[in-house]
Design a protein around this motif. Structure first.
Motif, PDB file in Angstrom:
ATOM      1  N   UNK A   1       0.874  -1.163   0.000  1.00 50.15           N
ATOM      2  CA  UNK A   1       0.000   0.000   0.000  1.00 50.15           C
ATOM      3  C   UNK A   1       0.914   1.216   0.000  1.00 50.15           C
ATOM      4  N   UNK A   2       0.830   2.042  -1.020  1.00 48.83           N
ATOM      5  CA  UNK A   2       1.627   3.271  -1.064  1.00 48.83           C
ATOM      6  C   UNK A   2       0.807   4.343  -1.780  1.00 48.83           C
ATOM      7  N   UNK A   3       0.200   5.184  -0.957  1.00 50.78           N
ATOM      8  CA  UNK A   3      -0.632   6.270  -1.450  1.00 50.78           C
ATOM      9  C   UNK A   3       0.056   7.603  -1.199  1.00 50.78           C
ATOM     10  N   UNK A   4      -0.327   8.602  -1.962  1.00 50.79           N
ATOM     11  CA  UNK A   4       0.088   9.974  -1.718  1.00 50.79           C
ATOM     12  C   UNK A   4      -1.163  10.787  -1.427  1.00 50.79           C
ATOM     13  N   UNK A   5      -1.165  11.508  -0.321  1.00 48.53           N
ATOM     14  CA  UNK A   5      -2.267  12.382   0.053  1.00 48.53           C
ATOM     15  C   UNK A   5      -1.773  13.820  -0.093  1.00 48.53           C
ATOM     16  N   UNK A   6      -2.493  14.598  -0.889  1.00 47.12           N
ATOM     17  CA  UNK A   6      -2.030  15.919  -1.314  1.00 47.12           C
ATOM     18  C   UNK A   6      -3.127  16.955  -1.080  1.00 47.12           C
ATOM     19  N   UNK A   7      -2.800  18.106  -0.499  1.00 46.51           N
ATOM     20  CA  UNK A   7      -3.793  19.183  -0.477  1.00 46.51           C
ATOM     21  C   UNK A   7      -3.938  19.751  -1.888  1.00 46.51           C
ATOM     22  N   UNK A   8      -5.140  20.145  -2.241  1.00 44.68           N
ATOM     23  CA  UNK A   8      -5.359  20.675  -3.586  1.00 44.68           C
ATOM     24  C   UNK A   8      -4.770  22.077  -3.761  1.00 44.68           C
TER      25      UNK A   8
ATOM     26  N   UNK B   1       3.136  10.433   2.298  1.00 45.15           N
ATOM     27  CA  UNK B   1       3.211   9.056   1.827  1.00 45.15           C
ATOM     28  C   UNK B   1       2.494   8.213   2.875  1.00 45.15           C
ATOM     29  N   UNK B   2       1.548   7.418   2.463  1.00 52.47           N
ATOM     30  CA  UNK B   2       0.845   6.486   3.348  1.00 52.47           C
ATOM     31  C   UNK B   2       1.244   5.097   2.895  1.00 52.47           C
ATOM     32  N   UNK B   3       1.960   4.374   3.765  1.00 56.63           N
ATOM     33  CA  UNK B   3       2.508   3.061   3.417  1.00 56.63           C
ATOM     34  C   UNK B   3       1.957   1.997   4.351  1.00 56.63           C
ATOM     35  N   UNK B   4       1.623   0.846   3.796  1.00 56.74           N
ATOM     36  CA  UNK B   4       1.114  -0.239   4.608  1.00 56.74           C
ATOM     37  C   UNK B   4       1.306  -1.573   3.909  1.00 56.74           C
ATOM     38  N   UNK B   5       0.959  -2.620   4.620  1.00 59.00           N
ATOM     39  CA  UNK B   5       1.110  -3.968   4.084  1.00 59.00           C
ATOM     40  C   UNK B   5       2.415  -4.594   4.535  1.00 59.00           C
ATOM     41  N   UNK B   6       2.576  -5.863   4.181  1.00 60.44           N
ATOM     42  CA  UNK B   6       3.766  -6.615   4.596  1.00 60.44           C
ATOM     43  C   UNK B   6       5.029  -5.970   4.031  1.00 60.44           C
ATOM     44  N   UNK B   7       6.079  -5.999   4.812  1.00 60.76           N
ATOM     45  CA  UNK B   7       7.374  -5.450   4.404  1.00 60.76           C
ATOM     46  C   UNK B   7       8.365  -6.589   4.164  1.00 60.76           C
ATOM     47  N   UNK B   8       8.966  -6.652   2.991  1.00 64.48           N
ATOM     48  CA  UNK B   8       9.920  -7.733   2.734  1.00 64.48           C
ATOM     49  C   UNK B   8      11.151  -7.666   3.634  1.00 64.48           C
TER      50      UNK B   8
ATOM     51  N   UNK C   1      -3.064  -3.696   6.775  1.00 65.44           N
ATOM     52  CA  UNK C   1      -3.596  -4.705   7.699  1.00 65.44           C
ATOM     53  C   UNK C   1      -4.063  -4.035   8.984  1.00 65.44           C
ATOM     54  N   UNK C   2      -5.157  -4.556   9.583  1.00 65.45           N
ATOM     55  CA  UNK C   2      -5.720  -3.927  10.778  1.00 65.45           C
ATOM     56  C   UNK C   2      -4.787  -4.026  11.986  1.00 65.45           C
ATOM     57  N   UNK C   3      -4.982  -3.096  12.898  1.00 63.91           N
ATOM     58  CA  UNK C   3      -4.266  -3.111  14.173  1.00 63.91           C
ATOM     59  C   UNK C   3      -4.823  -4.224  15.038  1.00 63.91           C
ATOM     60  N   UNK C   4      -4.113  -4.770  15.996  1.00 64.92           N
ATOM     61  CA  UNK C   4      -2.819  -4.303  16.476  1.00 64.92           C
ATOM     62  C   UNK C   4      -1.620  -4.887  15.720  1.00 64.92           C
ATOM     63  N   UNK C   5      -1.792  -5.989  15.011  1.00 59.84           N
ATOM     64  CA  UNK C   5      -0.646  -6.611  14.342  1.00 59.84           C
ATOM     65  C   UNK C   5      -0.249  -5.874  13.066  1.00 59.84           C
ATOM     66  N   UNK C   6      -1.209  -5.247  12.415  1.00 59.64           N
ATOM     67  CA  UNK C   6      -0.931  -4.511  11.187  1.00 59.64           C
ATOM     68  C   UNK C   6      -0.562  -3.076  11.489  1.00 59.64           C
ATOM     69  N   UNK C   7      -0.920  -2.196  10.584  1.00 62.72           N
ATOM     70  CA  UNK C   7      -0.651  -0.783  10.790  1.00 62.72           C
ATOM     71  C   UNK C   7      -0.249  -0.107   9.504  1.00 62.72           C
ATOM     72  N   UNK C   8       0.257   1.092   9.630  1.00 57.65           N
ATOM     73  CA  UNK C   8       0.674   1.880   8.469  1.00 57.65           C
ATOM     74  C   UNK C   8       1.755   2.853   8.913  1.00 57.65           C
ATOM     75  N   UNK C   9       2.379   3.470   7.929  1.00 51.15           N
ATOM     76  CA  UNK C   9       3.390   4.489   8.167  1.00 51.15           C
ATOM     77  C   UNK C   9       3.000   5.712   7.353  1.00 51.15           C
TER      78      UNK C   9
ATOM     79  N   UNK D   1      -7.653   6.181   4.926  1.00 53.08           N
ATOM     80  CA  UNK D   1      -7.153   5.810   3.601  1.00 53.08           C
ATOM     81  C   UNK D   1      -6.250   4.594   3.664  1.00 53.08           C
ATOM     82  N   UNK D   2      -5.423   4.514   4.694  1.00 52.68           N
ATOM     83  CA  UNK D   2      -4.532   3.360   4.838  1.00 52.68           C
ATOM     84  C   UNK D   2      -5.334   2.065   4.929  1.00 52.68           C
ATOM     85  N   UNK D   3      -6.297   2.021   5.828  1.00 52.34           N
ATOM     86  CA  UNK D   3      -7.049   0.788   6.046  1.00 52.34           C
ATOM     87  C   UNK D   3      -8.023   0.490   4.908  1.00 52.34           C
ATOM     88  N   UNK D   4      -8.620   1.502   4.325  1.00 50.54           N
ATOM     89  CA  UNK D   4      -9.530   1.270   3.200  1.00 50.54           C
ATOM     90  C   UNK D   4      -8.799   0.763   1.962  1.00 50.54           C
ATOM     91  N   UNK D   5      -7.497   0.974   1.903  1.00 51.08           N
ATOM     92  CA  UNK D   5      -6.730   0.598   0.715  1.00 51.08           C
ATOM     93  C   UNK D   5      -5.781  -0.564   0.944  1.00 51.08           C
TER      94      UNK D   5
END
Length: 122
Positions: free
Chosen positions: A38-45, A106-113, A79-87, A72-76
């Motif tokens: 999961x790697x999104x960019x959130x930008x003000x218009x 930058x909104x980052x989530x999901x398994x990390x290699x 993984x849910x907390x507590x084991x998951x999360x986002x940066x 946005x992290x969880x909708x996209x």
């Protein structure tokens, strides 16, 4: 709007992007070079150069932007907390790693290699 700003052009639909969220103030889209599942960019218009340009009158919209991050992290796919999360990462300036001169999270989530711990089951 800054006429030569990539993210201003995306926010005004002059350049296509894979948009996952949009309202009157913000737009979120997939990063074209993702660093995580999961790697999104959130930008003000409206154009703001970086976090270094935030002033005393910017608190309300910046708070609304921050409130969007977990949603946005969880909708996209984060993984849910507590084991998951986002940066959430915001770079400022060349030495801070900022590549586009427009404030973005930058909104980052999901398994990390590179993470030695097992990723939670989806």
């Amino acid at each position: 709007m800054s006429h030569d700003c990539l993210f201003c052009k995306i926010a005004h639909h002059e350049i296509p992007a894979k948009v996952v969220f949009e309202d009157d103030e913000f737009i979120a889209f997939h990063d074209i070079n993702p660093a995580a599942p999961v790697h999104l960019l959130l930008v003000p218009k409206h154009h703001v150069g970086s976090l270094a340009d935030i002033g005393t009158n910017d608190g309300a919209w910046l708070a609304r932007m921050m409130q969007l991050v977990p949603r946005l992290a969880f909708e996209n796919g984060a993984n849910p907390l507590p084991a998951g999360g986002f940066r959430m990462v915001a770079n400022a300036g060349l030495e801070g790693g900022q590549e586009v001169d427009h404030l973005h999270f930058h909104i980052l989530g999901g398994a990390r290699p590179w993470n030695k711990r097992a990723a939670p089951a989806a």
